[in-house]
Design a protein around this motif. Structure first.
Motif, PDB file in Angstrom:
ATOM      1  N   THR A  71       0.828  -1.206   0.000  1.00 14.54           N
ATOM      2  CA  THR A  71       0.000   0.000   0.000  1.00 14.54           C
ATOM      3  C   THR A  71       0.862   1.256   0.000  1.00 14.54           C
ATOM      4  O   THR A  71       0.553   2.234  -0.706  1.00 14.54           O
ATOM      5  CB  THR A  71      -0.934   0.010   1.224  1.00 14.54           C
ATOM      6  N   MET A  72       1.933   1.231   0.759  1.00 16.00           N
ATOM      7  CA  MET A  72       2.830   2.397   0.821  1.00 16.00           C
ATOM      8  C   MET A  72       3.464   2.683  -0.533  1.00 16.00           C
ATOM      9  O   MET A  72       3.582   3.836  -0.957  1.00 16.00           O
ATOM     10  CB  MET A  72       3.909   2.167   1.877  1.00 16.00           C
ATOM     11  N   VAL A  73       3.856   1.619  -1.239  1.00 15.91           N
ATOM     12  CA  VAL A  73       4.466   1.797  -2.561  1.00 15.91           C
ATOM     13  C   VAL A  73       3.414   2.168  -3.595  1.00 15.91           C
ATOM     14  O   VAL A  73       3.629   3.056  -4.426  1.00 15.91           O
ATOM     15  CB  VAL A  73       5.220   0.522  -2.984  1.00 15.91           C
ATOM     16  N   ALA A  74       2.266   1.521  -3.571  1.00 17.02           N
ATOM     17  CA  ALA A  74       1.202   1.793  -4.541  1.00 17.02           C
ATOM     18  C   ALA A  74       0.726   3.241  -4.454  1.00 17.02           C
ATOM     19  O   ALA A  74       0.427   3.880  -5.471  1.00 17.02           O
ATOM     20  CB  ALA A  74       0.035   0.846  -4.321  1.00 17.02           C
ATOM     21  N   SER A  75       0.682   3.782  -3.233  1.00 17.13           N
ATOM     22  CA  SER A  75       0.191   5.148  -3.037  1.00 17.13           C
ATOM     23  C   SER A  75       1.229   6.204  -3.395  1.00 17.13           C
ATOM     24  O   SER A  75       0.909   7.386  -3.496  1.00 17.13           O
ATOM     25  CB  SER A  75      -0.221   5.341  -1.575  1.00 17.13           C
ATOM     26  N   GLY A  76       2.486   5.777  -3.579  1.00 19.74           N
ATOM     27  CA  GLY A  76       3.547   6.709  -3.906  1.00 19.74           C
ATOM     28  C   GLY A  76       4.229   7.310  -2.695  1.00 19.74           C
ATOM     29  O   GLY A  76       5.132   8.140  -2.833  1.00 19.74           O
ATOM     30  N   LYS A  77       3.821   6.894  -1.492  1.00 19.46           N
ATOM     31  CA  LYS A  77       4.467   7.413  -0.282  1.00 19.46           C
ATOM     32  C   LYS A  77       5.934   6.993  -0.225  1.00 19.46           C
ATOM     33  O   LYS A  77       6.774   7.714   0.309  1.00 19.46           O
ATOM     34  CB  LYS A  77       3.726   6.919   0.958  1.00 19.46           C
ATOM     35  N   VAL A  78       6.209   5.807  -0.741  1.00 22.70           N
ATOM     36  CA  VAL A  78       7.567   5.267  -0.796  1.00 22.70           C
ATOM     37  C   VAL A  78       7.767   4.690  -2.200  1.00 22.70           C
ATOM     38  O   VAL A  78       6.892   3.978  -2.699  1.00 22.70           O
ATOM     39  CB  VAL A  78       7.777   4.157   0.265  1.00 22.70           C
ATOM     40  N   PRO A  79       8.884   4.984  -2.871  1.00 18.44           N
ATOM     41  CA  PRO A  79       9.050   4.538  -4.250  1.00 18.44           C
ATOM     42  C   PRO A  79       9.369   3.057  -4.427  1.00 18.44           C
ATOM     43  O   PRO A  79       9.064   2.472  -5.467  1.00 18.44           O
ATOM     44  CB  PRO A  79      10.208   5.401  -4.764  1.00 18.44           C
ATOM     45  N   PHE A  80       9.989   2.431  -3.399  1.00 18.45           N
ATOM     46  CA  PHE A  80      10.392   1.039  -3.527  1.00 18.45           C
ATOM     47  C   PHE A  80      10.006   0.263  -2.274  1.00 18.45           C
ATOM     48  O   PHE A  80       9.886   0.828  -1.183  1.00 18.45           O
ATOM     49  CB  PHE A  80      11.901   0.926  -3.750  1.00 18.45           C
ATOM     50  N   GLY A  81       9.846  -1.048  -2.446  1.00 16.05           N
ATOM     51  CA  GLY A  81       9.481  -1.872  -1.309  1.00 16.05           C
ATOM     52  C   GLY A  81       9.790  -3.332  -1.553  1.00 16.05           C
ATOM     53  O   GLY A  81      10.231  -3.736  -2.630  1.00 16.05           O
ATOM     54  N   ILE A  82       9.544  -4.131  -0.517  1.00 16.23           N
ATOM     55  CA  ILE A  82       9.691  -5.578  -0.589  1.00 16.23           C
ATOM     56  C   ILE A  82       8.305  -6.191  -0.435  1.00 16.23           C
ATOM     57  O   ILE A  82       7.547  -5.825   0.462  1.00 16.23           O
ATOM     58  CB  ILE A  82      10.616  -6.117   0.525  1.00 16.23           C
ATOM     59  N   SER A  83       7.985  -7.123  -1.316  1.00 21.58           N
ATOM     60  CA  SER A  83       6.687  -7.781  -1.269  1.00 21.58           C
ATOM     61  C   SER A  83       6.886  -9.239  -1.671  1.00 21.58           C
ATOM     62  O   SER A  83       7.995  -9.767  -1.575  1.00 21.58           O
ATOM     63  CB  SER A  83       5.697  -7.071  -2.203  1.00 21.58           C
ATOM     64  N   GLY A  84       5.808  -9.880  -2.119  1.00 19.80           N
ATOM     65  CA  GLY A  84       5.881 -11.246  -2.614  1.00 19.80           C
ATOM     66  C   GLY A  84       4.975 -11.403  -3.803  1.00 19.80           C
ATOM     67  O   GLY A  84       4.008 -10.646  -3.972  1.00 19.80           O
ATOM     68  N   GLN A  85       5.262 -12.380  -4.648  1.00 17.17           N
ATOM     69  CA  GLN A  85       4.421 -12.597  -5.831  1.00 17.17           C
ATOM     70  C   GLN A  85       2.988 -12.928  -5.438  1.00 17.17           C
ATOM     71  O   GLN A  85       2.051 -12.557  -6.151  1.00 17.17           O
ATOM     72  CB  GLN A  85       5.001 -13.735  -6.671  1.00 17.17           C
ATOM     73  N   ASP A  86       2.805 -13.589  -4.304  1.00 19.38           N
ATOM     74  CA  ASP A  86       1.456 -13.946  -3.877  1.00 19.38           C
ATOM     75  C   ASP A  86       0.601 -12.708  -3.622  1.00 19.38           C
ATOM     76  O   ASP A  86      -0.488 -12.557  -4.184  1.00 19.38           O
ATOM     77  CB  ASP A  86       1.495 -14.852  -2.651  1.00 19.38           C
ATOM     78  N   GLY A  87       1.114 -11.789  -2.801  1.00 21.77           N
ATOM     79  CA  GLY A  87       0.355 -10.579  -2.520  1.00 21.77           C
ATOM     80  C   GLY A  87       0.225  -9.662  -3.713  1.00 21.77           C
ATOM     81  O   GLY A  87      -0.819  -9.052  -3.943  1.00 21.77           O
TER      82      GLY A  87
END
Length: 323
Positions: A71-87
């Motif tokens: 959510t933080m990356v999608a909203s543009g609050k943070v440009p990069f992040g760590i996630s997983g293919q599942d989510g």
């Protein structure tokens, strides 16, 4: 004379401004998916070894808030992040503009783990047992599929939510098995001399050999700041390459950055995980369309996706360095 002096002063000031601008680093944040661990070592190595600085980036590694990294990356609050293919697969089918730009680990190192003393060797043995989960419908669907394939009765499995409870605390109470990542919890079990029986998802079904974790950004960054994305991925790739080639040194970098972390666990985990980062891929970070499509197809088969996944929009290899 005064006129020429002022003109010269203006020229000098302009030169100083230009030189300052040229030497200025772009401030960039990356949000982790969880507390710092060996999945993230390449980031800390890139920071410690100056790879981000060399790329003109001033990088800060931060923890996720309650909304989570996606959510933080999608909203543009943070440009990069760590996630997983599942989510990320679920997010993309809900029009969330996040994109995977590198696979941090090539193969899924997660699975269902039980203390060896409980004698849980196959999904058939889940009958009459209690599973401690984190509340996702996906985990129960995987368990049901595994048990049905083994001709086991899924209705005889009890599932309870354990939230953030420590694995080793939970299994000493009323929990028989949980979903873990071997590189961390499995290695900790080794250090504790508490043997586990582990059923990896990738061994159950190749469609579940998905990328976890992955490096993500959002569509706006890719469109408006492709040079920053490319620089960030290239420097991060160097960080993970360092962790691949120098696991012992990389472990110490993570320990230095996170002093309260379990030092013995970091060292042992890094030794186990470093070869897994790239594994059989031609380069670190490489992602295959078949992996994305296979996983989405498995979700669709089990009625866990409301819409088809357009995998071409979910991931890209375009920012990875050539080697």
């Amino acid at each position: 004379m005064k006129k020429f002096y002022l003109q010269g002063l203006v020229v000098v000031m302009l030169m100083i401004l230009v030189l300052t601008a040229c030497g200025k680093s772009d401030k960039v944040k990356i949000v982790l998916d969880w507390t710092p661990n060996t999945n993230h070592t390449g980031l800390y190595a890139a920071l410690d070894q100056g790879y981000y600085k060399d790329a003109g980036l001033d990088v800060e590694i931060i923890q996720p808030n309650e909304s989570g990294a996606d959510t933080m990356v999608a909203s543009g609050k943070v440009p990069f992040g760590i996630s997983g293919q599942d989510g990320l697969t679920q997010a993309r089918t809900q029009n969330v503009p996040v994109v995977s730009i590198a696979a941090i680990i090539q193969h899924n190192t997660s699975g269902f783990a039980a203390p060896a003393s409980k004698n849980i060797k196959t999904p058939k043995d889940y009958e009459g047992k209690t599973y401690g989960g984190f509340g996702s419908p996906f985990e129960n669907s995987v368990l049901q599929a595994m048990m049905e394939d083994a001709k086991a009765d899924y209705s005889k499995l009890k599932s309870v939510s354990v939230g953030d409870a420590d694995y080793f605390t939970a299994i000493k109470k009323d929990i028989d098995f949980e979903w873990i990542f071997y590189a961390w919890t499995g290695i900790e079990a080794e250090l504790r001399k508490e043997p586990l029986d582990m059923l990896y998802l990738k061994d159950f079904n190749e469609k579940l050999d998905y990328y976890t974790p992955v490096l993500i950004t959002n569509e706006t960054m890719i469109k408006d700041n492709p040079d920053t994305v490319k620089a960030f991925v290239a420097a991060t790739a160097k960080g993970y390459k360092y962790a691949i080639d120098h696991p012992a040194e990389a472990a110490e970098i993570l320990i230095k950055a996170v002093p309260d972390i379990n030092k013995d666990l970091v060292r042992a985990s890094q030794k186990w995980l470093s070869p897994q980062y790239q594994a059989d891929a031609p380069r670190w970070g490489e992602q295959k369309k078949t992996v994305w499509d296979n996983y989405a197809n498995w979700l669709t088969e089990h009625k866990l996706l409301e819409k088809p996944l357009d995998s071409d929009k979910a991931f890209t290899n375009q920012f990875l360095p050539e080697s």
